[in-house]
Design a protein around this motif. Structure first.
Motif, PDB file in Angstrom:
ATOM      1  N   UNK A  88       0.834  -1.215   0.000  1.00  0.00           N
ATOM      2  CA  UNK A  88       0.000   0.000   0.000  1.00  0.00           C
ATOM      3  C   UNK A  88       0.862   1.256   0.000  1.00  0.00           C
ATOM      4  N   UNK A  89       0.480   2.204  -0.795  1.00  0.00           N
ATOM      5  CA  UNK A  89       1.212   3.468  -0.854  1.00  0.00           C
ATOM      6  C   UNK A  89       2.315   3.445  -1.891  1.00  0.00           C
ATOM      7  N   UNK A  90       3.376   2.685  -1.649  1.00  0.00           N
ATOM      8  CA  UNK A  90       4.504   2.660  -2.573  1.00  0.00           C
ATOM      9  C   UNK A  90       4.081   2.280  -3.995  1.00  0.00           C
ATOM     10  N   UNK A  91       3.192   1.290  -4.105  1.00  0.00           N
ATOM     11  CA  UNK A  91       2.815   0.787  -5.431  1.00  0.00           C
ATOM     12  C   UNK A  91       2.046   1.818  -6.251  1.00  0.00           C
ATOM     13  N   UNK A  92       1.472   2.832  -5.606  1.00  0.00           N
ATOM     14  CA  UNK A  92       0.686   3.824  -6.345  1.00  0.00           C
ATOM     15  C   UNK A  92       1.544   4.563  -7.363  1.00  0.00           C
ATOM     16  N   UNK A  93       2.798   4.745  -7.022  1.00  0.00           N
ATOM     17  CA  UNK A  93       3.676   5.501  -7.919  1.00  0.00           C
ATOM     18  C   UNK A  93       4.795   4.628  -8.490  1.00  0.00           C
ATOM     19  N   UNK A  94       5.352   3.747  -7.666  1.00  0.00           N
ATOM     20  CA  UNK A  94       6.557   3.017  -8.050  1.00  0.00           C
ATOM     21  C   UNK A  94       6.284   1.637  -8.647  1.00  0.00           C
ATOM     22  N   UNK A  95       5.074   1.132  -8.497  1.00  0.00           N
ATOM     23  CA  UNK A  95       4.766  -0.194  -9.026  1.00  0.00           C
ATOM     24  C   UNK A  95       4.925  -1.276  -7.976  1.00  0.00           C
ATOM     25  N   UNK A 224       0.798  11.118  -6.609  1.00  0.00           N
ATOM     26  CA  UNK A 224       2.135  11.598  -6.896  1.00  0.00           C
ATOM     27  C   UNK A 224       3.164  10.928  -6.018  1.00  0.00           C
ATOM     28  N   UNK A 225       4.417  11.315  -6.242  1.00  0.00           N
ATOM     29  CA  UNK A 225       5.509  10.701  -5.508  1.00  0.00           C
ATOM     30  C   UNK A 225       5.403  10.965  -4.003  1.00  0.00           C
ATOM     31  N   UNK A 226       5.090  12.210  -3.628  1.00  0.00           N
ATOM     32  CA  UNK A 226       5.019  12.537  -2.210  1.00  0.00           C
ATOM     33  C   UNK A 226       3.944  11.755  -1.486  1.00  0.00           C
ATOM     34  N   UNK A 227       2.769  11.661  -2.095  1.00  0.00           N
ATOM     35  CA  UNK A 227       1.676  10.890  -1.476  1.00  0.00           C
ATOM     36  C   UNK A 227       2.060   9.426  -1.361  1.00  0.00           C
ATOM     37  N   UNK A 228       2.678   8.892  -2.431  1.00  0.00           N
ATOM     38  CA  UNK A 228       3.077   7.482  -2.419  1.00  0.00           C
ATOM     39  C   UNK A 228       4.095   7.203  -1.327  1.00  0.00           C
ATOM     40  N   UNK A 229       5.068   8.111  -1.151  1.00  0.00           N
ATOM     41  CA  UNK A 229       6.076   7.914  -0.121  1.00  0.00           C
ATOM     42  C   UNK A 229       5.473   7.999   1.277  1.00  0.00           C
ATOM     43  N   UNK A 230       4.614   8.976   1.499  1.00  0.00           N
ATOM     44  CA  UNK A 230       4.024   9.150   2.829  1.00  0.00           C
ATOM     45  C   UNK A 230       3.160   7.955   3.213  1.00  0.00           C
ATOM     46  N   UNK A 231       2.269   7.564   2.308  1.00  0.00           N
ATOM     47  CA  UNK A 231       1.393   6.427   2.615  1.00  0.00           C
ATOM     48  C   UNK A 231       2.182   5.126   2.664  1.00  0.00           C
ATOM     49  N   UNK A 232       3.221   5.009   1.817  1.00  0.00           N
ATOM     50  CA  UNK A 232       4.049   3.807   1.836  1.00  0.00           C
ATOM     51  C   UNK A 232       4.816   3.657   3.128  1.00  0.00           C
ATOM     52  N   UNK A 233       5.347   4.769   3.654  1.00  0.00           N
ATOM     53  CA  UNK A 233       6.064   4.720   4.925  1.00  0.00           C
ATOM     54  C   UNK A 233       5.134   4.351   6.078  1.00  0.00           C
TER      55      UNK A 233
END
Length: 507
Positions: A88-95, A224-233
């Motif tokens: 969850x989170x990371x995959x939204x932007x990075x796959x 976006x990248x910021x949202x993906x990083x925040x939710x991924x962390x």
């Protein structure tokens, strides 16, 4: 470069002939991913063995610690999750693949920091807990990276360069981690030795996080990248906490069971290990007649958990038994060396700094040369010939330590032995990775590669746990004569698997 299509399961002449060159960015990516997976590996295996030996832990108990590496053997238990679910989170932007890799890097960093602050080795169960967590996240990173590599490069022509880049990064990182950990520990203590490597393990994470959007797997990306990083962390914090609790619970059960069975530092486990090694082959042989007759609609072939593994046996039918026998013996020398070399060198009166210099400055060029030659041989030669050359080299890579044991301690001796060992096992490893990758059904890249590569290390890593018993029985010289001979024994299986081809998928 050319390849013989008849040697490549699942590949056609057209596949091999028109395979494109790998983009430089992809080679650099796999160099980085190999570095990310290789850096922590020595820290829960070779360096940990040296640390425990220096702290006076019994050699038999050090052998038991090597069973931490068995996590890589059973990675097929959680590999289907990595094929099926994104982080969850990371995959939204990075796959999906890169998301799991980033989560694994966080787990590696935190586990290594924990190993640093328990490096006095006064509480061995706690040391084992964090070593297991480090091994788990290192293995999870490898599963994700291997699956992605197979998706990106389905033919031998494509696999060769990516495999070489990956192994260059992997073996370079192992050398760097050993050099840093051992030399820093020699001068400032084990806490700083582990923290130095932990910092290095963290550095690839911001590099991966700054990568451009990844769309290789065809999934759409949201946010976006910021949202993906925040939710991924945030999601990573939950997953990492859960993994700690699960590992603690399982570890407590294992220790309780060992105490109930009377297993202790002086327990001779050789017989039990040999029985465990034979058990998988007995089970597989008994199940094969049923598996090969399964129709495509059968639940076992359609199951998310069992389907990828049933598929291996269904596709290769009865040839799967000698095939698995071959992969079981092929990496024997490489794996057993990882456990035995540091106790041997310490017992032979080498100091940590000399050992670290050997690993840091000799290992990298030697292993890179071996990997490069192995990747070329895997593509240029018929695969059975390439595999045979790798097995012979692996045996000599182990036998050289018999000479080191009897040679007077000197820099020339340890540097020569290290160079031959790393060249031989680098060559053998590159050939083997290409071969295993070509056995995999592209429908199940993570699960099947995890199973095959994990099974390849089952017997060697079980024997690692009995390494202390073996050394007590036959000495360090006998241990390395035996390990090299077992690796060479893989050639016995080659005539039976040389023409192995999977049957076409009927689903």
């Amino acid at each position: 470069m050319t390849a013989v299509a008849s040697d490549l399961p699942g590949a056609t002449v057209a596949d091999v002939a028109v395979a494109p060159r790998q983009p430089r960015s992809r080679l650099l990516l796999y160099l980085l991913l190999g570095f990310s997976a290789g850096l922590p590996f020595y820290m829960f295996s070779t360096v940990l063995s040296a640390r425990l030996f220096k702290h006076g832990v019994d050699i038999v108990l050090i052998g038991f610690f090597s069973w931490v590496s068995l996590l890589a053997t059973v990675k097929f238990l959680w590999a289907p999750l990595l094929d099926r679910f994104p982080v969850p989170g990371f995959a939204r932007f990075f796959g999906k693949r890169l998301g799991w890799i980033m989560l694994s890097q966080l787990g590696i960093f935190l586990s290594m920091v924990a190993m640093a602050f328990t490096s006095a080795d006064t509480n061995l169960p706690v040391v084992a807990l964090f070593a297991v967590l480090l091994a788990f996240w290192t293995t999870t990173l490898e599963v994700s990276a291997d699956a992605w590599r197979i998706e990106l490069a389905p033919t031998a022509e494509e696999q060769g360069p990516l495999t070489a880049a990956n192994l260059w990064g992997y073996r370079t990182a192992m050398a760097v981690s050993s050099l840093a950990a051992l030399t820093v520990a020699d001068h400032a203590g084990w806490v700083w030795g582990y923290l130095a490597v932990a910092l290095g393990a963290f550095l690839p994470l911001p590099i991966l996080a700054s990568m451009r959007r990844v769309d290789v797997d065809g999934e759409s990306r949201g946010g976006g990248r910021g949202i993906a990083l925040a939710t991924g962390l945030a999601a990573s914090a939950v997953v990492l906490a859960a993994s700690l609790l699960v590992t603690l619970a399982i570890g407590s059960l294992v220790l309780s069971a060992a105490a109930a069975l009377g297993i202790g530092p002086k327990t001779d486990v050789k017989t039990a290990v040999l029985v465990l090694c034979l058990l998988p082959f007995v089970i597989m042989a008994a199940a094969l007649p049923w598996i090969v007759a399964l129709p495509p609609t059968h639940w076992a072939r359609r199951s998310t958990w069992l389907g990828p593994y049933i598929d291996i046996f269904w596709r290769f039918r009865y040839t799967v038994l000698p095939l698995l026998g071959f992969v079981t013996f092929y990496r024997m020398g490489d794996v057993l060396t990882l456990w035995g070399v540091k106790p041997l060198e310490i017992a032979a009166k080498y100091d940590l700094t000399t050992m670290g210099i050997a690993d840091g400055f000799v290992t990298t060029p030697s292993s890179m040369a071996g990997v490069a030659l192995g990747a070329v041989l895997a593509v240029k030669l018929r695969m059975p010939w390439a595999l045979a050359i790798g097995a012979v080299c692996s045996a000599f890579g182990n036998w050289i330590f018999v000479w080191l044991w009897y040679a007077p301690p000197s820099g020339v001796a340890i540097y020569t032995a290290t160079a031959i060992d790393q060249f031989a096992h680098g060559l053998e490893g590159a050939i083997f990775v290409v071969y295993l990758s070509l056995l995999v059904n592209p429908k199940y890249p993570a699960a099947q590669y995890a199973f095959l590569s994990g099974f390849a290390f089952l017997l060697p890593r079980l024997l690692q746990g009995a390494g202390g018993n073996i050394v007590e029985a036959v000495g360090y010289d006998g241990f390395f004569w035996l390990s090299g001979t077992l690796s060479l024994a893989a050639v016995i299986f080659l005539p039976f698997i040389a023409g192995a081809k999977p049957r076409p998928d009927d689903s």
